[in-house]
Design a protein around this motif. Structure first.
Motif, PDB file in Angstrom:
ATOM      1  N   ILE A  95      -2.714   0.108   8.581  1.00  0.00           N
ATOM      2  CA  ILE A  95      -1.927   0.590   7.444  1.00  0.00           C
ATOM      3  C   ILE A  95      -0.497   0.095   7.627  1.00  0.00           C
ATOM      4  O   ILE A  95       0.110   0.295   8.674  1.00  0.00           O
ATOM      5  CB  ILE A  95      -1.927   2.134   7.372  1.00  0.00           C
ATOM      6  CG1 ILE A  95      -3.362   2.652   7.254  1.00  0.00           C
ATOM      7  CG2 ILE A  95      -1.074   2.615   6.214  1.00  0.00           C
ATOM      8  CD1 ILE A  95      -3.465   4.154   7.377  1.00  0.00           C
ATOM      9  N   TYR A  96       0.038  -0.565   6.595  1.00  0.00           N
ATOM     10  CA  TYR A  96       1.402  -1.044   6.599  1.00  0.00           C
ATOM     11  C   TYR A  96       2.151  -0.408   5.433  1.00  0.00           C
ATOM     12  O   TYR A  96       1.706  -0.502   4.290  1.00  0.00           O
ATOM     13  CB  TYR A  96       1.460  -2.570   6.459  1.00  0.00           C
ATOM     14  CG  TYR A  96       0.707  -3.298   7.536  1.00  0.00           C
ATOM     15  CD1 TYR A  96       1.230  -3.414   8.820  1.00  0.00           C
ATOM     16  CD2 TYR A  96      -0.526  -3.859   7.267  1.00  0.00           C
ATOM     17  CE1 TYR A  96       0.535  -4.079   9.810  1.00  0.00           C
ATOM     18  CE2 TYR A  96      -1.241  -4.522   8.259  1.00  0.00           C
ATOM     19  CZ  TYR A  96      -0.697  -4.638   9.516  1.00  0.00           C
ATOM     20  OH  TYR A  96      -1.382  -5.277  10.491  1.00  0.00           O
ATOM     21  N   LYS A  97       3.285   0.214   5.729  1.00  0.00           N
ATOM     22  CA  LYS A  97       4.094   0.822   4.677  1.00  0.00           C
ATOM     23  C   LYS A  97       4.930  -0.253   4.016  1.00  0.00           C
ATOM     24  O   LYS A  97       5.562  -1.072   4.698  1.00  0.00           O
ATOM     25  CB  LYS A  97       4.981   1.907   5.247  1.00  0.00           C
ATOM     26  CG  LYS A  97       5.777   2.652   4.210  1.00  0.00           C
ATOM     27  CD  LYS A  97       6.539   3.796   4.837  1.00  0.00           C
ATOM     28  CE  LYS A  97       7.311   4.546   3.769  1.00  0.00           C
ATOM     29  NZ  LYS A  97       8.052   5.670   4.330  1.00  0.00           N
ATOM     30  N   ILE A  98       4.933  -0.284   2.698  1.00  0.00           N
ATOM     31  CA  ILE A  98       5.741  -1.246   1.932  1.00  0.00           C
ATOM     32  C   ILE A  98       7.098  -0.617   1.681  1.00  0.00           C
ATOM     33  O   ILE A  98       7.207   0.468   1.124  1.00  0.00           O
ATOM     34  CB  ILE A  98       5.064  -1.603   0.590  1.00  0.00           C
ATOM     35  CG1 ILE A  98       3.694  -2.220   0.843  1.00  0.00           C
ATOM     36  CG2 ILE A  98       5.950  -2.522  -0.219  1.00  0.00           C
ATOM     37  CD1 ILE A  98       2.889  -2.450  -0.418  1.00  0.00           C
ATOM     38  N   ILE A  99       8.154  -1.304   2.108  1.00  0.00           N
ATOM     39  CA  ILE A  99       9.509  -0.824   1.917  1.00  0.00           C
ATOM     40  C   ILE A  99      10.137  -1.603   0.775  1.00  0.00           C
ATOM     41  O   ILE A  99      10.219  -2.816   0.811  1.00  0.00           O
ATOM     42  CB  ILE A  99      10.345  -0.985   3.200  1.00  0.00           C
ATOM     43  CG1 ILE A  99       9.691  -0.195   4.327  1.00  0.00           C
ATOM     44  CG2 ILE A  99      11.787  -0.534   2.971  1.00  0.00           C
ATOM     45  CD1 ILE A  99      10.328  -0.426   5.678  1.00  0.00           C
ATOM     46  N   ASN A 100      10.560  -0.874  -0.253  1.00  0.00           N
ATOM     47  CA  ASN A 100      11.171  -1.527  -1.425  1.00  0.00           C
ATOM     48  C   ASN A 100      12.643  -1.715  -1.218  1.00  0.00           C
ATOM     49  O   ASN A 100      13.384  -0.979  -0.796  1.00  0.00           O
ATOM     50  CB  ASN A 100      10.933  -0.710  -2.686  1.00  0.00           C
ATOM     51  CG  ASN A 100       9.466  -0.740  -3.068  1.00  0.00           C
ATOM     52  OD1 ASN A 100       8.715  -1.585  -2.611  1.00  0.00           O
ATOM     53  ND2 ASN A 100       9.062   0.193  -3.880  1.00  0.00           N
TER      54      ASN A 100
END
Length: 100
Positions: A95-100
């Motif tokens: 799982i990779y968190k997407i940082i905007n």
């Protein structure tokens, strides 16, 4: 009486008996399960003094046979408090968190 029986049996004739939702949506289901488990662990570790109860809602979009994007939206009633996006590799269980 025949019309009543036909009315009851008619929906079963339209719906195919061999539908397999788990096979069609297995990537999305697995991605949602992984993110829900991880999100639950992360939110339990955070101790907040906020009285409002934040309720997450989840949505998954399949990219290919191994990857999906999961959107987690926290709401308090009608107000959207937080939205997070995750890239999930179901094959590798990453799982990779997407940082905007």
């Amino acid at each position: 009486m025949k019309k009543f029986i036909a009315l009851i049996l008619f929906p079963f004739l339209i719906i195919p008996f061999g539908t397999r939702a788990n096979e069609n949506f297995s990537v999305e289901i697995e991605a949602l399960t992984l993110v829900m488990e991880q999100y639950k662990k992360d939110t339990e570790s955070l101790v907040e003094l906020n009285i409002e109860d934040k309720k997450p809602s989840y949505m998954a979009l399949k990219q290919d046979e191994c990857n999906a994007t999961v959107e987690v939206t926290e709401k308090t009633g009608l107000e959207v408090v937080n939205t997070e996006y995750f890239d999930v590799n179901v094959c590798l269980k990453e799982i990779y968190k997407i940082i905007n």
